[in-house]
Design a protein around this motif. Structure first.
Motif, PDB file in Angstrom:
ATOM      1  N   UNK A 281       0.770  -1.345   0.055  1.00  9.42           N
ATOM      2  CA  UNK A 281       0.048  -0.168   0.068  1.00  9.42           C
ATOM      3  C   UNK A 281       0.813   1.385   0.015  1.00  9.42           C
ATOM      4  N   UNK A 282       1.994   1.307   0.771  1.00  8.21           N
ATOM      5  CA  UNK A 282       2.929   2.190   0.656  1.00  8.21           C
ATOM      6  C   UNK A 282       3.933   2.283  -0.409  1.00  8.21           C
ATOM      7  N   UNK A 283       3.809   1.448  -1.286  1.00 10.59           N
ATOM      8  CA  UNK A 283       5.068   1.483  -2.304  1.00 10.59           C
ATOM      9  C   UNK A 283       6.180   0.916  -1.829  1.00 10.59           C
ATOM     10  N   UNK A 284       6.021   0.131  -0.918  1.00  7.70           N
ATOM     11  CA  UNK A 284       7.538  -0.660  -0.156  1.00  7.70           C
ATOM     12  C   UNK A 284       7.641  -2.222  -0.592  1.00  7.70           C
ATOM     13  N   UNK A 285       6.780  -2.543  -1.484  1.00 12.91           N
ATOM     14  CA  UNK A 285       6.892  -4.016  -1.955  1.00 12.91           C
ATOM     15  C   UNK A 285       8.154  -4.262  -2.496  1.00 12.91           C
ATOM     16  N   UNK A 286       8.529  -5.339  -2.889  1.00  8.28           N
ATOM     17  CA  UNK A 286       9.951  -5.987  -3.411  1.00  8.28           C
ATOM     18  C   UNK A 286       9.928  -5.397  -4.758  1.00  8.28           C
TER      19      UNK A 286
ATOM     20  N   UNK B 221      14.638  -3.468  -3.324  1.00 13.48           N
ATOM     21  CA  UNK B 221      14.542  -4.844  -3.018  1.00 13.48           C
ATOM     22  C   UNK B 221      14.695  -4.801  -1.535  1.00 13.48           C
ATOM     23  N   UNK B 222      14.232  -3.781  -0.937  1.00 13.56           N
ATOM     24  CA  UNK B 222      14.483  -3.709   0.709  1.00 13.56           C
ATOM     25  C   UNK B 222      13.250  -3.311   1.137  1.00 13.56           C
ATOM     26  N   UNK B 223      12.024  -4.197   1.253  1.00  8.71           N
ATOM     27  CA  UNK B 223      10.769  -3.501   1.923  1.00  8.71           C
ATOM     28  C   UNK B 223      10.893  -2.913   3.235  1.00  8.71           C
ATOM     29  N   UNK B 224      11.666  -3.620   4.022  1.00  9.13           N
ATOM     30  CA  UNK B 224      11.690  -3.177   5.316  1.00  9.13           C
ATOM     31  C   UNK B 224      12.507  -1.735   5.570  1.00  9.13           C
ATOM     32  N   UNK B 225      13.665  -1.766   4.693  1.00  7.86           N
ATOM     33  CA  UNK B 225      14.314  -0.347   4.755  1.00  7.86           C
ATOM     34  C   UNK B 225      13.377   0.763   4.210  1.00  7.86           C
ATOM     35  N   UNK B 226      12.525   0.343   3.118  1.00  2.93           N
ATOM     36  CA  UNK B 226      11.678   1.448   2.446  1.00  2.93           C
ATOM     37  C   UNK B 226      10.688   1.828   3.630  1.00  2.93           C
TER      38      UNK B 226
ATOM     39  N   UNK C 101      16.162   7.013  -4.154  1.00  5.37           N
ATOM     40  CA  UNK C 101      17.501   6.858  -4.097  1.00  5.37           C
ATOM     41  C   UNK C 101      18.402   7.850  -3.264  1.00  5.37           C
ATOM     42  N   UNK C 102      19.661   7.367  -2.633  1.00  5.49           N
ATOM     43  CA  UNK C 102      20.278   8.440  -1.807  1.00  5.49           C
ATOM     44  C   UNK C 102      20.782   9.713  -3.051  1.00  5.49           C
ATOM     45  N   UNK C 103      20.667   9.604  -3.918  1.00  3.78           N
ATOM     46  CA  UNK C 103      21.077  10.568  -4.958  1.00  3.78           C
ATOM     47  C   UNK C 103      19.862  11.237  -5.270  1.00  3.78           C
TER      48      UNK C 103
END
Length: 529
Positions: free
Chosen positions: A266-271, A286-291, A277-279
């Motif tokens: 729902x929040x756009x954090x699926x795989x 590929x990191x749903x939890x980090x997202x 990105x940092x830049x």
């Protein structure tokens, strides 16, 4: 002689003697640094003391981490922020934040002995509330106890889960255990006895106490338990609780992980989703939890508002913190053998239903529909036992009586009987009909949470004054139990046809037949739909 013995039983036991403590001071040395609190004539308060590192950014959805020690003297004259949570009408919750793992300590001024310690867990359905709402000065001054009130993570921040995430669905319970470890390490500095700690709570706080009784990680962290309106056996049939599906206060781990996976999408954090990105560009994540950890707290609360938030307000079992459903653990006798003071209020559900029934009274048809949804072909039997005519022709009051007995009173009695098979249990029912209430226009009776002003000040969502005699008695009982593990009445017998349950109301003393009052024999014959 009998009169003298009775008087002695009603007096709280003296605090446990120990090494002389330092003179009462506004400055105390904790294991992470000095704190300066507030000293009044009869008590001291220390507020906003961190017991774990702020659970933010990379520490969101991790086990509570150690506090970084500080230099100098930390100001402890005001509370820390309440934990991030859904908006509510609670006037004590101001500016909630994720950086919230703080506690407050209230102590008697008089020193020289080690005092019993009460650690208080606030209620709020695992989704709202704050420890600073509970002013414990009467328990300190009159009861001679050191009282610690805590914040713990709530809602999506406390009970979120994903497959493979350590701690899934139990971060709030882990916070409570971290606070208990802090108390073991620091109680003596505040004049408390670190070997005489009572874990107490009401509603979700009471459920938390019951959960900690079954949690392996809580072993050795507390010595007694007080459960107020929070039996491990609390459950409800479909439709009885504002149309909610059938359920209980516990969730299995797969359900929590499935809800977390859906929230990530729902929040756009699926795989297969995209994230910044940092830049500053956009790339595949590929990191749903980090997202999700990078998602603003406000977005998480907004995404879980409404009915969906219930997915993250149920602690998860099948986890290291709760290996078993706490209700099943009680049935199997798998819990810490500690003395327990446990009870409920006589009219629990009026506190929920009355908030609507007062302004838009429920109709007889709504009552019938609720019974049918909950009990199917047994609805007629229930209606015959709880006729509207017996409740002043108010269908809402009849509905509240059904829900009180089915969801609260009888499960509380059943849970206490299970505990009493293995440990000392002391039952009570708060039954005061004329105490502080939301207002004076509805017959609230002894609703859910209405015992709180008798133990604490600062309960701002209720108006009115607690009867002084009953308040004094309850402070004496709660503090006496914390000191000795026994109140002033007999322990419950699991085998007794009518187990002793103490009624608490102004002008009334003695026991109450909880099973008869709440028709528990009848409810044992009524299956849910």
């Amino acid at each position: 002689m009998k009169v003298l013995l009775l008087a002695a039983m009603l007096l709280p036991a003296p605090p446990v003697a120990g090494p002389p403590a330092a003179p009462a001071s506004a400055v105390v040395h904790t294991d992470h640094g000095l704190v300066r609190g507030t000293v009044t004539g009869r008590h001291r308060t220390f507020q906003g003391i961190p017991y774990a590192a702020p659970p933010v950014r990379s520490l969101r959805w991790r086990a509570p981490q150690p506090v970084v020690p500080w230099s100098g003297v930390r100001d402890a004259t005001k509370p820390g922020a309440p934990c991030a949570q859904q908006p509510s009408a609670d006037p004590t919750v101001v500016d909630p934040r994720e950086d919230c793992l703080y506690l407050n300590v209230t102590t008697p001024v008089a020193r020289g002995v080690r005092r019993p310690v009460i650690v208080w867990l606030h209620g709020g359905a695992f989704q709202t509330g704050t420890g600073s709402a509970y002013d414990a000065h009467r328990l300190a001054e009159q009861g001679g106890a050191v009282v610690v009130t805590i914040n713990y993570r709530l809602g999506v921040f406390g009970y979120f889960g994903l497959p493979g995430l350590p701690g899934t669905g139990t971060f709030g319970l882990q916070d409570q255990q971290a606070a208990l470890r802090w108390v073991r390490a620091n109680a003596a500095a505040f004049g408390g006895d670190p070997h005489n700690v009572t874990l107490a709570g009401q509603s979700a706080g009471g459920l938390s106490v019951c959960a900690q009784l079954t949690s392996p990680g809580a072993a050795g962290l507390f010595d007694k338990a007080i459960i107020q309106s929070g039996s491990c056996l609390t459950s409800w049939p479909a439709g009885l609780f504002f149309g909610m599906p059938a359920g209980s206060q516990w969730s299995n781990r797969p359900a929590v992980e499935d809800a977390g996976t859906r929230l990530a999408g729902k929040l756009g954090c699926g795989v297969t989703s995209y994230a910044a990105t940092s830049d500053g560009g956009v790339g595949a994540s590929a990191d749903p939890l980090g997202c999700l950890r990078a998602t603003p707290a406000a977005d998480l609360t907004a995404a879980t508002a409404g009915a969906g938030q219930a997915a993250f307000t149920l602690p998860a079992y099948g986890t290291p913190v709760l290996p078993r459903n706490p209700a099943d653990a009680l049935r199997a006798g798998v819990f810490h053998r500690l003395p327990v003071l446990s009870g409920s209020t006589r009219d629990e559900f009026r506190g929920f239903l009355g908030a609507v029934d007062e302004w838009a009274p429920y109709s007889a048809q709504q009552y019938t529909d609720a019974l049918t949804a909950a009990f199917g072909d047994q609805a007629g039997r229930v209606a015959a036992r709880y006729p509207v005519s017996a409740y002043g022709n108010r269908p809402g009051l009849a509905w509240a009586a059904v829900a009180t007995d089915r969801m609260w009173a009888c499960p509380t009695l059943a849970g206490d009987r299970l505990l009493a098979r293995h440990t000392a249990v002391y039952g009570y029912e708060f039954a005061e009909q004329h105490g502080p209430a939301l207002d004076a226009t509805y017959p609230w009776g002894a609703s859910h949470g209405y015992e709180l002003p008798y133990l604490f000040d600062g309960i701002r969502w209720l108006t009115g004054t607690a009867q002084p005699g009953l308040a004094d008695e309850m402070v004496r009982v709660w503090a006496g139990f914390a000191a000795t593990g026994t109140p002033s009445w007999p322990r419950m017998s699991a085998r007794a046809r009518t187990p002793y349950v103490r009624g608490l109301a102004s002008g009334a003393t003695g026991s109450v037949d909880l099973a008869a009052e709440h028709r528990c024999d009848f409810w044992a014959t009524v299956p849910d739909a």
